[in-house]
Write an enzyme that holds these catalytic residues in place. Structure first.
Site, mmCIF file in Angstrom:
data_model
loop_
_atom_site.group_PDB
_atom_site.id
_atom_site.type_symbol
_atom_site.label_atom_id
_atom_site.label_comp_id
_atom_site.label_asym_id
_atom_site.label_seq_id
_atom_site.Cartn_x
_atom_site.Cartn_y
_atom_site.Cartn_z
ATOM 1 N N ASP A 66 0.583 -1.119 -0.460
ATOM 2 C CA ASP A 66 0.034 0.144 -0.139
ATOM 3 C C ASP A 66 0.799 1.331 0.080
ATOM 4 O O ASP A 66 0.413 2.217 0.959
ATOM 5 C CB ASP A 66 -1.095 -0.068 1.037
ATOM 6 C CG ASP A 66 -2.321 -1.278 1.611
ATOM 7 O OD1 ASP A 66 -2.577 -1.451 0.358
ATOM 8 O OD2 ASP A 66 -1.892 -1.807 2.565
ATOM 9 N N GLU A 123 -11.110 0.192 -3.282
ATOM 10 C CA GLU A 123 -10.751 0.058 -1.947
ATOM 11 C C GLU A 123 -10.171 1.077 -2.210
ATOM 12 O O GLU A 123 -9.609 2.059 -3.722
ATOM 13 C CB GLU A 123 -10.179 -0.825 -1.201
ATOM 14 C CG GLU A 123 -9.402 -1.354 -1.691
ATOM 15 C CD GLU A 123 -9.112 -3.308 -0.412
ATOM 16 O OE1 GLU A 123 -9.687 -2.715 -0.250
ATOM 17 O OE2 GLU A 123 -8.743 -3.886 -1.416
HETATM 18 O O1 FUB Z 1 -3.206 -3.651 3.433
HETATM 19 C C1 FUB Z 1 -4.441 -3.938 3.825
HETATM 20 C C2 FUB Z 1 -5.271 -3.328 3.023
HETATM 21 O O2 FUB Z 1 -5.244 -4.516 1.719
HETATM 22 C C3 FUB Z 1 -5.157 -2.882 2.830
HETATM 23 O O3 FUB Z 1 -5.846 -1.692 3.447
HETATM 24 C C4 FUB Z 1 -6.619 -2.272 0.734
HETATM 25 O O4 FUB Z 1 -6.180 -1.146 0.081
HETATM 26 C C5 FUB Z 1 -5.528 -3.811 0.293
HETATM 27 O O5 FUB Z 1 -4.757 -3.272 -0.345
#
Ligand code: FUB
Length: 447
Positions: A35, A209
């Protein structure tokens, strides 16, 4: 009384840790990172990633994401990366559940002399330990020490915070919870200044997301991972307003070829070049919740749309000829060249390149020969038969730079051979197996 973790955190933030020269992907090789939220602060790029760790009994949930803290990394040239150490831990955020291991994707931004780091985690006492919220920590320097606020931001429920400050000074917070959300932030950067809106214009089907918004030539680009089919790909939508409405504009990066379920992006312009930061499962191919951050160049079409980024192992950095050149992070190769881990029990040790047949070749671009007068090729190799390796400039038929013989043997040998011609200032190197079979190369270098 402050605990030892607090002092380690402060020490790490102030001192910084030794730089690592990693000109290729993944960028960080001694820990898992995901991320990546990249920012240009002054003349350096700072990357604020999540820090994946392995869950162990009593620490996190096996088989799921496990993250207890954040590190920040910085570089002035996208090759030499400094790990500034741990900057925030789940045990030092007053409102956070200290054993939730849920320090997911963060972001950081600079305003009025302060750095504001936004991070999601689970609050103490939240129902059944579920329910993410987003908090802020502030610092005078991009690498901390960061002081977390006493409470999370009111009115925000979700993950993956992203902050954008428009030219008129208005700041916006974006986040995700199945859908994508946006709200204005107050001047203090700690409270919402408007009711959250749901950005409903994006594709309706499939998880979205990781929002990340940037502006270029008056166009607001909202980028986000989306499960259009089975796993996430990176998409973007555009608007003339940071709060939308947005219009779907295309795919930034296709689904991971290795099958990493998540991806998560940020985009920056640094020294006149645009870059996409993202992640993949390079160092953990069998468990895609231990991820590694990457960077590749990004280009715009003349109409302002973004050209799809093809992920590379070579990445964006320039490699000094006098350092160990990890040719397994290649620019191109023929199909008889295989890349495998040096030791599958110790994946942080990296990879080796196997030239299976006579004629096998690999190309490694952007090697910097300037500065020192280099006279010798060095190769760390072993071979299934007596073999000869050539290093040429640009192509398999390019000018010969060096030729080296390797004797048969499974032990790693350091081969040294004088250069046959003078290297240019920068070169794309092609390494060819001219005779023999089954040659493994760990790295090459010039002395
Ligand atoms: O790293 C945990 C979660 O996985 C993140 O918050 C999302 O964006 C995905 O990459």
């Amino acid at each position: 009384m402050k605990n030892i973790k607090y002092w380690l955190l402060l020490f790490g933030s102030v001192m910084g840790f030794a730089g690592k020269s990693v000109a290729q992907n993944p960028l960080i090789r001694d820990q898992f990172t995901a991320d990546p939220s990249a920012r240009v602060f002054g003349d350096r790029v700072y990357v604020y990633p999540s820090h994946d760790i392995k869950a162990t009994p009593g620490h996190g949930r096996p088989g799921w994401f496990c993250m207890e803290d954040y590190h920040v990394f910085s570089s002035a040239n996208l090759t030499d990366w400094t790990d500034h150490g741990m900057i925030i831990s789940q045990t030092t955020v007053p409102w956070a559940e200290p054993t939730s291991y849920s320090m997911w994707a963060p972001d950081c931004i600079f305003r009025n002399g302060k750095y504001y780091m936004y991070f999601p985690t689970i609050a103490k006492g939240s129902e059944n330990g579920h329910g993410f919220t987003i908090g802020v920590a502030t610092a005078d320097k991009p690498y901390g020490p960061f002081t977390p606020q006493q409470e999370p931001i009111k009115g925000v429920h979700g993950i993956d915070p992203n902050v954008f400050i428009d030219k008129d000074g208005q700041a916006y917070l974006y986040w995700a919870q199945g859908n994508l959300y946006a709200a204005k932030l107050k001047e203090n950067m700690l409270e919402l200044a408007s009711e959250p809106v749901t950005l409903t214009e994006m594709p309706a089907k499939g998880l979205k997301e990781g929002p990340y918004l940037f502006e270029r030539k008056g166009v607001y680009y909202l980028t986000y991972p989306h499960v259009a089919d089975k796993i996430e790909r990176l998409e973007y939508a555009i608007s003339n307003n940071p709060m939308g409405p947005f219009k779907f504009a295309g795919v930034l990066m296709d689904e991971s070829a290795s099958g990493c379920w998540t991806n998560h992006q940020s985009i920056i312009q640094f020294k006149n070049q645009w870059y996409l930061f993202y992640h993949n499962d390079d160092l953990s191919p069998n468990f895609d919740k231990n991820r590694s951050i990457r960077c590749d160049s990004l280009f715009f079409n003349t109409d302002g749309t973004i050209k799809k980024v093809i992920p590379t192992l070579r990445g964006v950095g320039i490699t000094k000829a006098s350092e160990k050149i990890q040719i397994d992070r290649y620019s191109d190769k023929d199909s008889t060249v295989k890349i495998t881990f040096l030791d599958t029990a110790k994946r942080f040790d990296g990879w080796k390149t196997t030239f299976t047949n006579t004629g096998s070749w690999i190309r490694y671009n952007r090697v910097d020969f300037s500065g020192k007068k280099l006279k010798e090729l060095q190769i760390m190799a072993n071979a299934a038969s007596r073999a000869n390796i050539e290093v040429r400039l640009g192509s398999v038929n390019g000018r010969l730079l060096a030729s080296a013989n390797i004797t048969k043997g499974s032990d790693w040998q350091l081969i040294q051979s004088s250069l046959a011609s003078l290297p240019p200032k920068t070169a794309d190197l092609v390494i060819i197996l001219k005779s023999g079979t089954g040659v493994n190369i760990d790295w090459i270098s010039f002395k």
